[in-house]
Design a protein around this motif. Structure first.
Motif, mmCIF file in Angstrom:
data_model
loop_
_atom_site.group_PDB
_atom_site.id
_atom_site.type_symbol
_atom_site.label_atom_id
_atom_site.label_comp_id
_atom_site.label_asym_id
_atom_site.label_seq_id
_atom_site.Cartn_x
_atom_site.Cartn_y
_atom_site.Cartn_z
ATOM 1 N N ILE A 1 -8.701 3.744 1.510
ATOM 2 C CA ILE A 1 -9.209 4.129 3.018
ATOM 3 C C ILE A 1 -8.531 5.727 3.164
ATOM 4 C CG2 ILE A 1 -8.692 3.488 5.452
ATOM 5 C CD1 ILE A 1 -8.169 0.811 4.297
ATOM 6 N N ILE A 2 -9.358 6.393 3.856
ATOM 7 C CA ILE A 2 -8.863 7.712 4.265
ATOM 8 C C ILE A 2 -8.094 7.613 5.373
ATOM 9 C CG2 ILE A 2 -9.657 10.096 5.137
ATOM 10 C CD1 ILE A 2 -12.247 9.535 3.514
ATOM 11 N N THR A 3 -6.745 8.090 5.441
ATOM 12 C CA THR A 3 -6.039 7.776 6.581
ATOM 13 C C THR A 3 -6.424 8.446 7.998
ATOM 14 O OG1 THR A 3 -4.464 9.548 5.832
ATOM 15 C CG2 THR A 3 -3.982 7.381 5.047
ATOM 16 N N ALA A 4 -7.104 9.545 7.866
ATOM 17 C CA ALA A 4 -7.692 10.401 9.072
ATOM 18 C C ALA A 4 -8.498 9.669 9.679
ATOM 19 C CB ALA A 4 -8.174 11.689 8.577
ATOM 20 N N LEU A 5 -9.228 8.330 9.284
ATOM 21 C CA LEU A 5 -10.332 7.592 9.739
ATOM 22 C C LEU A 5 -10.003 6.412 10.454
ATOM 23 C CD1 LEU A 5 -13.105 8.322 7.472
ATOM 24 C CD2 LEU A 5 -12.582 9.572 9.595
ATOM 25 N N THR A 6 -8.309 6.250 10.308
ATOM 26 C CA THR A 6 -7.817 4.935 10.832
ATOM 27 C C THR A 6 -6.784 5.329 12.306
ATOM 28 O OG1 THR A 6 -5.720 5.606 9.866
ATOM 29 C CG2 THR A 6 -7.422 4.328 8.506
ATOM 30 N N GLU B 1 0.633 -1.208 0.055
ATOM 31 C CA GLU B 1 -0.181 -0.246 0.139
ATOM 32 C C GLU B 1 0.857 1.272 -0.078
ATOM 33 O OE1 GLU B 1 -2.600 -0.210 3.356
ATOM 34 O OE2 GLU B 1 -3.887 -1.612 2.119
ATOM 35 N N ILE B 2 0.507 2.171 -0.747
ATOM 36 C CA ILE B 2 0.891 3.513 -0.469
ATOM 37 C C ILE B 2 0.015 4.574 0.003
ATOM 38 C CG2 ILE B 2 2.438 3.081 -2.466
ATOM 39 C CD1 ILE B 2 0.409 4.524 -4.419
ATOM 40 N N VAL B 3 0.546 5.757 0.442
ATOM 41 C CA VAL B 3 -0.192 6.803 1.077
ATOM 42 C C VAL B 3 0.299 8.226 0.380
ATOM 43 C CG1 VAL B 3 -0.467 8.062 3.131
ATOM 44 C CG2 VAL B 3 -0.023 5.910 3.361
ATOM 45 N N THR B 4 -0.909 8.623 -0.242
ATOM 46 C CA THR B 4 -0.623 9.938 -0.806
ATOM 47 C C THR B 4 -2.011 10.751 -0.986
ATOM 48 O OG1 THR B 4 0.047 10.869 -3.187
ATOM 49 C CG2 THR B 4 -1.460 8.917 -3.043
ATOM 50 N N ASN B 5 -1.837 12.011 -1.335
ATOM 51 C CA ASN B 5 -3.067 12.902 -1.675
ATOM 52 C C ASN B 5 -3.723 12.749 -2.820
ATOM 53 O OD1 ASN B 5 -2.835 14.119 1.283
ATOM 54 N ND2 ASN B 5 -1.034 15.303 0.497
ATOM 55 N N ILE B 6 -5.147 12.645 -2.611
ATOM 56 C CA ILE B 6 -5.784 12.538 -3.853
ATOM 57 C C ILE B 6 -7.213 13.839 -3.564
ATOM 58 C CG2 ILE B 6 -7.804 11.211 -4.975
ATOM 59 C CD1 ILE B 6 -4.978 9.981 -5.106
ATOM 60 N N PRO B 7 -7.125 14.608 -4.860
ATOM 61 C CA PRO B 7 -7.853 15.728 -4.849
ATOM 62 C C PRO B 7 -9.602 15.261 -4.981
ATOM 63 C CG PRO B 7 -7.228 15.239 -7.118
ATOM 64 C CD PRO B 7 -6.395 14.335 -6.131
ATOM 65 N N LEU B 8 -10.353 15.864 -4.266
ATOM 66 C CA LEU B 8 -11.514 15.816 -4.294
ATOM 67 C C LEU B 8 -12.452 16.441 -5.670
ATOM 68 C CD1 LEU B 8 -12.484 16.282 -0.523
ATOM 69 C CD2 LEU B 8 -12.131 14.262 -1.921
ATOM 70 N N HIS B 9 -13.256 16.057 -6.243
ATOM 71 C CA HIS B 9 -14.201 16.653 -7.167
ATOM 72 C C HIS B 9 -15.688 16.666 -6.856
ATOM 73 C CE1 HIS B 9 -11.310 15.596 -10.943
ATOM 74 N NE2 HIS B 9 -10.519 16.667 -9.864
ATOM 75 N N PHE B 10 -16.022 17.912 -6.623
ATOM 76 C CA PHE B 10 -17.516 18.185 -6.242
ATOM 77 C C PHE B 10 -18.405 18.099 -7.284
ATOM 78 C CE2 PHE B 10 -14.722 19.966 -3.067
ATOM 79 C CZ PHE B 10 -15.089 19.183 -1.787
ATOM 80 N N ILE B 11 -19.424 17.115 -7.542
ATOM 81 C CA ILE B 11 -20.208 16.986 -8.637
ATOM 82 C C ILE B 11 -21.943 17.076 -8.174
ATOM 83 C CG2 ILE B 11 -18.798 15.531 -9.786
ATOM 84 C CD1 ILE B 11 -20.494 13.233 -8.941
ATOM 85 N N GLY B 12 -22.370 17.477 -9.203
ATOM 86 C CA GLY B 12 -23.945 17.733 -8.788
ATOM 87 C C GLY B 12 -24.251 19.176 -8.566
ATOM 88 N N GLU B 13 -23.520 20.040 -8.796
ATOM 89 C CA GLU B 13 -23.875 21.501 -8.132
ATOM 90 C C GLU B 13 -24.925 22.205 -9.019
ATOM 91 O OE1 GLU B 13 -21.491 25.767 -7.925
ATOM 92 O OE2 GLU B 13 -20.362 23.879 -8.138
ATOM 93 N N ASP B 14 -24.927 21.720 -10.469
ATOM 94 C CA ASP B 14 -26.032 22.036 -11.256
ATOM 95 C C ASP B 14 -27.388 21.584 -10.943
ATOM 96 O OD1 ASP B 14 -24.297 23.567 -12.680
ATOM 97 O OD2 ASP B 14 -23.876 22.362 -14.204
ATOM 98 N N ASP B 15 -27.430 20.140 -9.953
ATOM 99 C CA ASP B 15 -28.774 19.777 -9.811
ATOM 100 C C ASP B 15 -29.164 19.996 -8.300
ATOM 101 O OD1 ASP B 15 -28.827 18.325 -12.343
ATOM 102 O OD2 ASP B 15 -27.444 16.908 -11.630
ATOM 103 N N ASN B 16 -28.553 20.784 -7.682
ATOM 104 C CA ASN B 16 -28.584 21.045 -6.268
ATOM 105 C C ASN B 16 -29.624 22.179 -6.138
ATOM 106 O OD1 ASN B 16 -28.271 22.823 -3.590
ATOM 107 N ND2 ASN B 16 -27.275 20.833 -3.382
ATOM 108 N N ALA B 17 -30.975 21.848 -5.575
ATOM 109 C CA ALA B 17 -32.034 22.831 -5.518
ATOM 110 C C ALA B 17 -31.649 24.020 -4.557
ATOM 111 C CB ALA B 17 -33.021 22.264 -4.826
ATOM 112 N N ALA B 18 -31.002 23.834 -3.641
ATOM 113 C CA ALA B 18 -30.767 24.882 -2.687
ATOM 114 C C ALA B 18 -29.695 25.888 -3.351
ATOM 115 C CB ALA B 18 -29.996 24.389 -1.529
#
Length: 227
Positions: A169-174, A100-117
């Protein structure tokens, strides 16, 4: 699809040697890890610059070919010229495909156009844009998608609310106490609330600056009195 990078062994070391390489449109680099001795290599500037235009390169296992010998690596660090958008050095980390390797992965936020709020004027507040993960190299994702399409006004998504790919696995939750490390990742908030928070921060800054100014005046007055 594998991504291949060509490199050649580098014999010369030091700032002078690196400067000459850059003058000849080449990039000094180093390969280390996996229990092997570090190797100094040289990369082509234009080929590497073009390759790095694809953001997936930063989170992919790459096939690094050094004098026709290929080994899997990931980009561990990049150095750039402070004034010019030029790469000056690359650090590659060797990868053992069975470990296993440990590295940073970017988050892509999707569904903004479909969000009613958000269609009604709510604001998306992103607290985290990348997370540290642990996984086998074969399971390494280029990015992790966070669906905010159903997020209502005032709601948020925390680390435990992210749908992770299998084997990642998210390392912060381990670390044992999940609640302590389960930070918020994104929230949908009212524009008014965001404005009020910004106003409070601005007021606090102004208050601190005012206090500093009063202290300065007091010090100056004391100095005049002593004189």
């Amino acid at each position: 699809m594998s991504i291949k990078i060509n490199a050649t062994i580098r014999e010369d070391q030091g700032k002078g040697a690196s400067r000459r390489l850059r003058h000849n449109e080449q990039i000094p680099a180093i390969i280390y890890g996996a229990g092997k001795a570090p190797s100094l290599v040289t990369l082509g500037l234009h080929a590497m610059t073009h390759l790095l235009e694809d953001e997936e390169v930063y989170t992919s296992v790459l096939d690094l070919s050094v004098d026709d010998k290929v080994e899997p690596v990931i980009i561990k660090d990049l150095q750039r010229h402070p004034a010019k958008n030029l790469i000056t050095h690359v650090d590659f980390l060797r990868v053992d495909m069975k470990k296993e390797i440990v590295t940073n992965i970017p988050l892509h936020f999707i569904g903004e156009d479909d969000n009613a709020a958000m269609r009604l004027g709510a604001i998306l507040n992103q607290f985290v844009t990348a997370i540290e993960v642990s996984c086998l190299p074969a399971n390494l994702p280029n990015a992790i998608e966070v669906d905010i399409s159903n997020l209502k006004m005032g709601e948020h998504i925390s680390l435990t609310g992210i749908n992770m790919p299998e084997g990642v696995i998210i390392t912060a939750l381990t670390h044992g106490d999940i609640e302590t490390y389960d930070q918020n990742v994104v929230a949908v908030q009212e524009p008014k609330l965001m404005t009020e928070e910004a106003a409070v921060e601005a007021t606090e800054v102004e208050g601190e600056e005012g206090a500093e100014a009063e202290d300065t005046k007091a010090d100056e007055a004391k100095g005049d009195s002593d004189a």
